[in-house]
Design an enzyme around this catalytic site. Structure first.
Site, PDB file in Angstrom:
ATOM      1  N   GLN A 101     -36.507  54.225  -4.722  1.00 17.25           N
ATOM      2  CA  GLN A 101     -37.750  55.001  -4.834  1.00 17.25           C
ATOM      3  C   GLN A 101     -37.529  56.245  -5.696  1.00 17.25           C
ATOM      4  O   GLN A 101     -36.924  57.229  -5.264  1.00 17.25           O
ATOM      5  CB  GLN A 101     -38.268  55.418  -3.454  1.00 17.25           C
ATOM      6  CG  GLN A 101     -39.648  56.082  -3.554  1.00 17.25           C
ATOM      7  CD  GLN A 101     -40.242  56.457  -2.218  1.00 17.25           C
ATOM      8  OE1 GLN A 101     -39.592  57.092  -1.407  1.00 17.25           O
ATOM      9  NE2 GLN A 101     -41.493  56.092  -1.986  1.00 17.25           N
ATOM     10  N   HIS A 167     -42.659  57.031  -6.378  1.00 19.95           N
ATOM     11  CA  HIS A 167     -43.261  57.622  -5.171  1.00 19.95           C
ATOM     12  C   HIS A 167     -44.523  58.373  -5.601  1.00 19.95           C
ATOM     13  O   HIS A 167     -44.508  59.560  -5.892  1.00 19.95           O
ATOM     14  CB  HIS A 167     -42.272  58.548  -4.466  1.00 19.95           C
ATOM     15  CG  HIS A 167     -42.672  58.831  -3.043  1.00 19.95           C
ATOM     16  ND1 HIS A 167     -43.919  58.517  -2.550  1.00 19.95           N
ATOM     17  CD2 HIS A 167     -41.989  59.394  -2.011  1.00 19.95           C
ATOM     18  CE1 HIS A 167     -43.977  58.875  -1.276  1.00 19.95           C
ATOM     19  NE2 HIS A 167     -42.828  59.405  -0.920  1.00 19.95           N
ATOM     20  N   GLY A 168     -45.608  57.607  -5.628  1.00 22.17           N
ATOM     21  CA  GLY A 168     -46.890  58.167  -6.058  1.00 22.17           C
ATOM     22  C   GLY A 168     -47.800  58.444  -4.878  1.00 22.17           C
ATOM     23  O   GLY A 168     -49.007  58.587  -5.046  1.00 22.17           O
ATOM     24  N   ALA A 169     -47.208  58.507  -3.674  1.00 26.31           N
ATOM     25  CA  ALA A 169     -48.013  58.641  -2.462  1.00 26.31           C
ATOM     26  C   ALA A 169     -47.658  59.916  -1.703  1.00 26.31           C
ATOM     27  O   ALA A 169     -46.765  60.671  -2.088  1.00 26.31           O
ATOM     28  CB  ALA A 169     -47.748  57.425  -1.552  1.00 26.31           C
ATOM     29  N   TYR A 172     -46.469  64.017  -2.768  1.00 27.75           N
ATOM     30  CA  TYR A 172     -45.406  64.476  -3.660  1.00 27.75           C
ATOM     31  C   TYR A 172     -45.955  64.610  -5.093  1.00 27.75           C
ATOM     32  O   TYR A 172     -47.151  64.465  -5.302  1.00 27.75           O
ATOM     33  CB  TYR A 172     -44.188  63.553  -3.545  1.00 27.75           C
ATOM     34  CG  TYR A 172     -43.618  63.603  -2.129  1.00 27.75           C
ATOM     35  CD1 TYR A 172     -42.989  64.756  -1.667  1.00 27.75           C
ATOM     36  CD2 TYR A 172     -43.780  62.547  -1.241  1.00 27.75           C
ATOM     37  CE1 TYR A 172     -42.508  64.844  -0.357  1.00 27.75           C
ATOM     38  CE2 TYR A 172     -43.306  62.627   0.068  1.00 27.75           C
ATOM     39  CZ  TYR A 172     -42.680  63.774   0.499  1.00 27.75           C
ATOM     40  OH  TYR A 172     -42.219  63.872   1.792  1.00 27.75           O
TER      41      TYR A 172
HETATM   42  C1  LIG Z   1     -38.590  59.941   9.170  1.00 28.18           C
HETATM   43  C2  LIG Z   1     -39.410  59.277   8.116  1.00 28.18           C
HETATM   44  C3  LIG Z   1     -39.034  59.393   6.783  1.00 28.18           C
HETATM   45  C4  LIG Z   1     -39.803  58.795   5.787  1.00 28.18           C
HETATM   46  N1  LIG Z   1     -39.402  58.908   4.476  1.00 28.18           N
HETATM   47  C5  LIG Z   1     -40.156  58.349   3.499  1.00 28.18           C
HETATM   48  C6  LIG Z   1     -39.744  58.426   2.147  1.00 28.18           C
HETATM   49  O1  LIG Z   1     -38.671  58.966   1.817  1.00 28.18           O
HETATM   50  N2  LIG Z   1     -40.567  57.874   1.205  1.00 28.18           N
HETATM   51  C7  LIG Z   1     -41.749  57.252   1.533  1.00 28.18           C
HETATM   52  O2  LIG Z   1     -42.456  56.760   0.665  1.00 28.18           O
HETATM   53  N3  LIG Z   1     -42.140  57.122   2.822  1.00 28.18           N
HETATM   54  C8  LIG Z   1     -41.365  57.656   3.796  1.00 28.18           C
HETATM   55  N4  LIG Z   1     -41.755  57.494   5.104  1.00 28.18           N
HETATM   56  C9  LIG Z   1     -42.955  56.687   5.402  1.00 28.18           C
HETATM   57  C10 LIG Z   1     -42.536  55.231   5.725  1.00 28.18           C
HETATM   58  O3  LIG Z   1     -41.892  54.609   4.648  1.00 28.18           O
HETATM   59  C11 LIG Z   1     -43.730  54.344   6.147  1.00 28.18           C
HETATM   60  O4  LIG Z   1     -44.524  54.086   5.022  1.00 28.18           O
HETATM   61  C12 LIG Z   1     -44.557  54.969   7.262  1.00 28.18           C
HETATM   62  O5  LIG Z   1     -43.719  55.533   8.246  1.00 28.18           O
HETATM   63  C13 LIG Z   1     -45.480  53.930   7.924  1.00 28.18           C
HETATM   64  O6  LIG Z   1     -44.744  52.805   8.340  1.00 28.18           O
HETATM   65  P1  LIG Z   1     -44.212  52.585   9.865  1.00 28.18           P
HETATM   66  O7  LIG Z   1     -45.426  52.710  10.749  1.00 28.18           O
HETATM   67  O8  LIG Z   1     -43.624  51.208   9.835  1.00 28.18           O
HETATM   68  O9  LIG Z   1     -43.233  53.674  10.131  1.00 28.18           O
HETATM   69  C14 LIG Z   1     -40.979  58.063   6.124  1.00 28.18           C
HETATM   70  C15 LIG Z   1     -41.334  57.928   7.472  1.00 28.18           C
HETATM   71  C16 LIG Z   1     -40.572  58.515   8.461  1.00 28.18           C
HETATM   72  C17 LIG Z   1     -40.970  58.340   9.895  1.00 28.18           C
END
Ligand SMILES: Cc1cc2nc3c(=O)[nH]c(=O)nc-3n(C[C@H](O)[C@H](O)[C@H](O)COP(=O)(O)O)c2cc1C
Ligand code: SF4
Length: 441
Positions: A101, A167-169, A172
């Site tokens: 990413q 990472h366009g979401a 950031y």
């Molecule tokens: C502790 C933590 C760190 C995360 N770090 C990132 C990240 O570095 N980049 C990103 O795009 N999403 C990040 N996310 C979001 C997750 O990738 C995911 O899209 C989001 O938690 C929803 O999915 P889930 O319900 O399966 O957790 C993070 C989520 C958590 C809980």
């Protein structure tokens, strides 16, 4: 007929063995200077061994000013390539793909590093939650960061990784340009949707010019931004709608993007991402101290988390702005469907997935082609193997308590929901298992 979850998914330049991607997530495993460690490899191997088709890394900065927190491995220099090569090779041994990413935090950070106390953004306004300050990027800054993304992609390819994700979401830097709520520029990078999308489209074109058409490139996007979900954000607008994001995705695909990863929310964290059934403000009151000296609002926030009444008010507001627990699984599927109907490339959806029948239905309904899972795989690393064995849901599923989230700035990432374990000691042992094997052998 093969279960749709276990049918391979083919992108233009990549085939993944099943429809479950490990979504971006990790802890502070690496060295302060951004060099990677064995611990990060151990972390990714947990999921590769658990059967996911592909792992999408956590936030990986392409530029020294793009870091959001120390101790996350970076890809801003060529001497980072050997680490990523070693990590990719280890993951490949388990027939699992690895997508890096490529990221830049802009004004949104967790803990600014001492070398770069001020962020960069589309705007001069600090991030509204913590008050981290930033400089509005000049055209020269934009060109430099665009080139850094292209070099990041080239390094990922040179490291033998299987692709990259922009990472366009989630608030950031790329979101800070895309968002109608955040971007207040008057030049060709602000104003109309076309202008706000210029920055990310410049990045896609620069990547394609650097690595050619035959390297997988996908984009994670917050389809609906819900930017004013919290009181603190009310002075900004609601941000982009799913229709605007669908238009952006069409332009991205025309410019050379191979897949879209659908998320939600204009910040990280956001009440809808990761959507929680609870928010443990008592833990937040301790871990948030790491931020307290860095932003103009952080000391205020720390006091707010320490006072029982204001902490409870914050918790309530946060949960009210999210979704009820029984709607967390697949909360972005409606958005994903709109995006999928707009673009000819595969769409991956994230948010709460952990039930085989729900995932199967999402794919067969045409809402998405695959799902990505983060917390739910942290809770059950081997969930894909459980699905393969016929299980619909783990015996001890992720409760969406978000304790992993509130711990992550200070403690190792892992599942901190004690009710899922036979004892406190068992929980500690599971969390600390990421340090095996240790870095020095
Ligand atoms: C502790 C933590 C760190 C995360 N770090 C990132 C990240 O570095 N980049 C990103 O795009 N999403 C990040 N996310 C979001 C997750 O990738 C995911 O899209 C989001 O938690 C929803 O999915 P889930 O319900 O399966 O957790 C993070 C989520 C958590 C809980
Ligand atoms: S702490 Fe565990 S149960 Fe709670 S959200 Fe994180 S992974 Fe899920």
């Amino acid at each position: 007929m093969t279960d749709v979850i276990f049918q391979p998914l083919s992108f233009r330049n990549l085939t993944v063995k099943n429809r479950i991607f490990r979504s971006n997530i990790s802890g502070r495993f690496d060295n302060y200077d951004g060099s990677g460690t064995q611990t990060r490899i151990n972390w990714e191997l947990k999921f590769a061994k658990g059967g996911v088709g592909a792992i999408i890394s956590s936030f990986c900065p392409v530029h020294p000013r793009g870091r959001i927190i120390p101790n996350y491995a970076t890809i801003e220099r060529d001497d980072r390539i050997p680490f990523w090569r070693a990590l990719g090779a280890a993951v490949h041994e388990h027939d699992c793909k690895f997508i890096l990413q490529l990221s830049h935090g802009g004004r949104q950070r967790d803990i600014p590093d001492f070398a770069h106390p001020k962020g960069q953004s589309s705007t001069n306004d600090p991030d509204p939650l913590h008050g981290f300050e930033c400089d509005r990027m000049t055209i020269a800054d934009i060109k430099e960061v665009v080139a850094a993304f292209a070099e990041g992609a080239r390094r990922a390819r040179d490291a033998g990784l299987d692709g990259v994700e922009l990472h366009g979401a989630n608030g950031y830097l790329i979101t800070q340009f895309l968002s109608s709520a955040i971007n207040d520029r008057k030049d060709e990078y602000g104003g109309s949707l076309e202008n706000r999308a210029r920055f990310v489209l410049d990045i896609v074109k620069a990547i394609r010019a650097r690595v050619g058409r035959d390297f997988h490139l996908q984009m994670k996007i917050s389809a609906t931004e819900y930017n004013n979900a919290l009181l603190v954000l009310k002075r900004e607008g609601p941000g982009n709608t799913v229709q605007e994001s669908a238009q952006v995705c069409k332009w991205l695909v025309d410019a050379g993007v191979d897949a879209i990863h659908v998320s939600t929310g204009s910040s990280f964290p956001h009440p809808r991402n990761p959507a929680g059934a609870d928010l443990d403000v008592a833990v937040l009151a301790t871990t948030y101290q790491q931020l307290a000296a860095s932003g103009t609002n952080t000391f205020r926030n720390l006091l707010l988390f320490h006072n029982h009444l204001t902490a409870e008010l914050f918790r309530k507001q946060w949960l009210d702005a999210g979704v009820p627990k029984n709607q967390i699984e697949g909360l972005s599927l409606a958005d994903s469907r709109v995006i999928k109907q707009a673009v000819p490339v595969p769409v991956i959806c994230t948010g709460g997935f952990q039930t085989a029948s729900v995932i199967r239905k999402a794919i067969t309904n045409g809402d998405c082609d695959a799902v990505s899972m983060a917390r739910t795989l942290v809770a059950n690393n081997d969930l894909v193997h459980q699905f393969a064995a016929g299980k619909d849901r783990a015996d001890q599923p992720c409760t969406y308590c978000n304790k992993c989230l509130v711990h992550v700035v200070e403690h190792p990432i892992g599942c901190y929901e004690q009710i899922r374990y036979p004892s406190y000691e068992a929980m500690v042992q599971q969390i600390m298992s990421v340090y095996q094997p240790p870095p020095f052998q």
